[in-house]
Design a protein around this motif. Structure first.
Motif, PDB file in Angstrom:
ATOM      1  N   LYS A  13       0.829  -1.197   0.000  1.00  0.00           N
ATOM      2  CA  LYS A  13       0.000   0.000   0.000  1.00  0.00           C
ATOM      3  C   LYS A  13       0.868   1.253   0.000  1.00  0.00           C
ATOM      4  O   LYS A  13       0.585   2.221  -0.726  1.00  0.00           O
ATOM      5  CB  LYS A  13      -0.925   0.000   1.220  1.00  0.00           C
ATOM      6  CG  LYS A  13      -1.772   1.258   1.336  1.00  0.00           C
ATOM      7  CD  LYS A  13      -2.546   1.289   2.654  1.00  0.00           C
ATOM      8  CE  LYS A  13      -3.291   2.607   2.813  1.00  0.00           C
ATOM      9  NZ  LYS A  13      -3.958   2.720   4.132  1.00  0.00           N
ATOM     10  N   GLU A  17       0.842   4.185  -2.719  1.00  0.00           N
ATOM     11  CA  GLU A  17       0.574   5.573  -2.321  1.00  0.00           C
ATOM     12  C   GLU A  17       1.641   6.510  -2.866  1.00  0.00           C
ATOM     13  O   GLU A  17       1.331   7.590  -3.403  1.00  0.00           O
ATOM     14  CB  GLU A  17       0.525   5.685  -0.797  1.00  0.00           C
ATOM     15  CG  GLU A  17      -0.734   5.143  -0.160  1.00  0.00           C
ATOM     16  CD  GLU A  17      -0.717   5.271   1.343  1.00  0.00           C
ATOM     17  OE1 GLU A  17      -1.757   5.606   1.922  1.00  0.00           O
ATOM     18  OE2 GLU A  17       0.348   5.040   1.952  1.00  0.00           O
ATOM     19  N   LEU A  20       1.278   7.033  -6.652  1.00  0.00           N
ATOM     20  CA  LEU A  20       0.157   7.902  -7.008  1.00  0.00           C
ATOM     21  C   LEU A  20       0.449   9.352  -6.630  1.00  0.00           C
ATOM     22  O   LEU A  20       0.049  10.285  -7.350  1.00  0.00           O
ATOM     23  CB  LEU A  20      -1.122   7.413  -6.325  1.00  0.00           C
ATOM     24  CG  LEU A  20      -1.612   6.016  -6.747  1.00  0.00           C
ATOM     25  CD1 LEU A  20      -2.916   5.681  -6.028  1.00  0.00           C
ATOM     26  CD2 LEU A  20      -1.791   5.925  -8.257  1.00  0.00           C
ATOM     27  N   GLU A  21       1.134   9.571  -5.512  1.00  0.00           N
ATOM     28  CA  GLU A  21       1.520  10.933  -5.126  1.00  0.00           C
ATOM     29  C   GLU A  21       2.418  11.568  -6.181  1.00  0.00           C
ATOM     30  O   GLU A  21       2.363  12.779  -6.410  1.00  0.00           O
ATOM     31  CB  GLU A  21       2.254  10.911  -3.777  1.00  0.00           C
ATOM     32  CG  GLU A  21       1.360  10.620  -2.579  1.00  0.00           C
ATOM     33  CD  GLU A  21       2.159  10.384  -1.315  1.00  0.00           C
ATOM     34  OE1 GLU A  21       3.420  10.461  -1.377  1.00  0.00           O
ATOM     35  OE2 GLU A  21       1.540  10.113  -0.261  1.00  0.00           O
ATOM     36  N   PHE A  46      -7.109   0.100  -0.617  1.00  0.00           N
ATOM     37  CA  PHE A  46      -6.636   1.403  -1.079  1.00  0.00           C
ATOM     38  C   PHE A  46      -6.746   1.529  -2.593  1.00  0.00           C
ATOM     39  O   PHE A  46      -7.169   2.570  -3.108  1.00  0.00           O
ATOM     40  CB  PHE A  46      -5.193   1.621  -0.628  1.00  0.00           C
ATOM     41  CG  PHE A  46      -4.615   2.937  -1.067  1.00  0.00           C
ATOM     42  CD1 PHE A  46      -5.047   4.125  -0.489  1.00  0.00           C
ATOM     43  CD2 PHE A  46      -3.647   2.990  -2.059  1.00  0.00           C
ATOM     44  CE1 PHE A  46      -4.526   5.348  -0.893  1.00  0.00           C
ATOM     45  CE2 PHE A  46      -3.114   4.202  -2.469  1.00  0.00           C
ATOM     46  CZ  PHE A  46      -3.558   5.385  -1.887  1.00  0.00           C
ATOM     47  N   ALA A  47      -6.362   0.472  -3.314  1.00  0.00           N
ATOM     48  CA  ALA A  47      -6.421   0.512  -4.772  1.00  0.00           C
ATOM     49  C   ALA A  47      -7.849   0.717  -5.253  1.00  0.00           C
ATOM     50  O   ALA A  47      -8.103   1.498  -6.181  1.00  0.00           O
ATOM     51  CB  ALA A  47      -5.845  -0.776  -5.349  1.00  0.00           C
ATOM     52  N   GLU A  49     -10.257   2.139  -3.569  1.00  0.00           N
ATOM     53  CA  GLU A  49     -10.651   3.507  -3.232  1.00  0.00           C
ATOM     54  C   GLU A  49     -10.208   4.486  -4.310  1.00  0.00           C
ATOM     55  O   GLU A  49     -10.890   5.485  -4.581  1.00  0.00           O
ATOM     56  CB  GLU A  49     -10.028   3.917  -1.888  1.00  0.00           C
ATOM     57  CG  GLU A  49     -10.661   3.267  -0.672  1.00  0.00           C
ATOM     58  CD  GLU A  49      -9.906   3.628   0.601  1.00  0.00           C
ATOM     59  OE1 GLU A  49      -8.997   4.487   0.523  1.00  0.00           O
ATOM     60  OE2 GLU A  49     -10.221   3.051   1.654  1.00  0.00           O
ATOM     61  N   LYS A  50      -9.069   4.200  -4.915  1.00  0.00           N
ATOM     62  CA  LYS A  50      -8.512   5.076  -5.942  1.00  0.00           C
ATOM     63  C   LYS A  50      -9.018   4.730  -7.347  1.00  0.00           C
ATOM     64  O   LYS A  50      -8.577   5.322  -8.336  1.00  0.00           O
ATOM     65  CB  LYS A  50      -6.981   5.015  -5.911  1.00  0.00           C
ATOM     66  CG  LYS A  50      -6.372   5.524  -4.613  1.00  0.00           C
ATOM     67  CD  LYS A  50      -6.750   6.976  -4.345  1.00  0.00           C
ATOM     68  CE  LYS A  50      -6.145   7.497  -3.062  1.00  0.00           C
ATOM     69  NZ  LYS A  50      -6.524   8.909  -2.807  1.00  0.00           N
ATOM     70  N   LEU A  52      -8.565   1.952  -9.047  1.00  0.00           N
ATOM     71  CA  LEU A  52      -7.623   1.169  -9.850  1.00  0.00           C
ATOM     72  C   LEU A  52      -8.118  -0.264 -10.009  1.00  0.00           C
ATOM     73  O   LEU A  52      -8.714  -0.833  -9.090  1.00  0.00           O
ATOM     74  CB  LEU A  52      -6.246   1.151  -9.175  1.00  0.00           C
ATOM     75  CG  LEU A  52      -5.547   2.509  -9.047  1.00  0.00           C
ATOM     76  CD1 LEU A  52      -4.291   2.374  -8.201  1.00  0.00           C
ATOM     77  CD2 LEU A  52      -5.210   3.068 -10.420  1.00  0.00           C
TER      78      LEU A  52
END
Length: 295
Positions: A13, A17, A20-21, A46-47, A49-50, A52
């Motif tokens: 994760k 992160e 992506l930042e 997390f993926a 949520e984004k 992906l």
């Protein structure tokens, strides 16, 4: 550059992160399947949520898995903490191949417990390796390495979360930058000539109080927070966690004293203060509180 992130847990994760930042083009995220009754992997959550695409094949050894990796049309695959074996054809499907993170100074301490073993052996330095994996167990040409110290009282948790984790995320990004710059380093040094150690658990994490106090203390540090060093106190099997080395002589294996701080145990040539432990079938708790509950 089209990037596939293949990983698990908090480290995977964290790598995603960071990518992506930076505005990197992550085209797919791969992770091991979620086991029934277990929470979703943080990387997967997390993926999604984004927004992906997430893929969780049960095996990468099938024609379908190869087709899946080929369908991404990726330039590179970044492996961040991967447990499933990925065969050569799948690793080579991206244009520039696949590179991987391993938390030890390879070729030493290849294997699943690569952070525990240097501490258990009393070493004062460890590190991480970014390498191009082949079909061996943590084998392949080295891209880059980073080193860090192991403090005399540091546990596996201290070394990993405070050092190897953040250093590893930075190193994965450094590896990506090398690939993007066309500097794909594949050193002559390989990872198949050093030590390979299996899981640090069972007999490996068992405390032998007749051993020198330094060895006993190293085992406890190497097993904290997992899997927990094992021993028997007052005929009760327990796992040991937070501890502190002390001076003093006596009979190895003896409970020297019990204070508000914890239980003082005698080893060869010195003592160890056990601050926290976990009784069989119970939860982690104050060692002195547990001892006093025995009556």
């Amino acid at each position: 550059m089209r990037i596939v992130v293949h990983g698990q847990q908090a480290f995977g994760k964290a790598v995603l992160e960071r990518l992506l930042e930076r505005g990197e083009n992550v085209v797919a995220v791969c992770c091991a399947p979620t086991k029934e009754g277990r929470p979703e992997d943080p990387l997967v959550e997390f993926a999604r949520e984004k927004g992906l695409p997430v893929h969780q094949p049960a095996s990468w050894k099938t024609p379908e898995a190869l087709e899946l990796m080929q369908s991404f049309e990726a330039d590179v695959c970044m492996m961040a903490y991967v447990l499933l074996f990925v065969p050569e054809a799948v690793r080579d499907a991206p244009k520039y191949g696949t590179f991987q993170y391993h938390p030890s100074l390879c070729p030493e301490h290849r294997g699943p417990s690569s952070i525990n073993w240097p501490i258990a052996m009393g070493k004062t330095r460890t590190g991480l390796t970014i390498f191009w994996p082949d079909d061996g167990l943590d084998e392949g040409p080295i891209m880059l390495q980073k080193t860090c110290e192991i403090g005399p009282d540091e546990t596996i948790g201290d070394v990993y979360f405070n050092k190897l984790f953040p250093m590893g995320v930075d190193a994965m990004i450094e590896g990506l930058e090398l690939v993007k710059a066309g500097v794909i380093l594949k050193h002559d040094q390989r990872l198949d000539e050093g030590s390979y150690e299996s899981w640090f658990k069972g007999d490996h994490a068992a405390v032998d109080w007749s051993k020198p106090v330094a060895d006993v203390y190293n085992i406890i540090r190497a097993a904290n927070p997992a899997p927990g060093a094992s021993t028997t106190i007052k005929d009760q099997p327990v796992q040991l966690y937070d501890a502190e080395r002390r001076e003093g002589s006596g009979t190895p294996g003896e409970v020297v004293e019990v204070t508000d701080e914890g239980i003082v145990m005698q080893a060869e040539g010195g003592r160890v203060l056990i601050k926290r432990l976990k009784p069989q079938g119970g939860k982690k708790m104050s060692a002195s509180e547990w001892f006093n509950s025995l009556g």
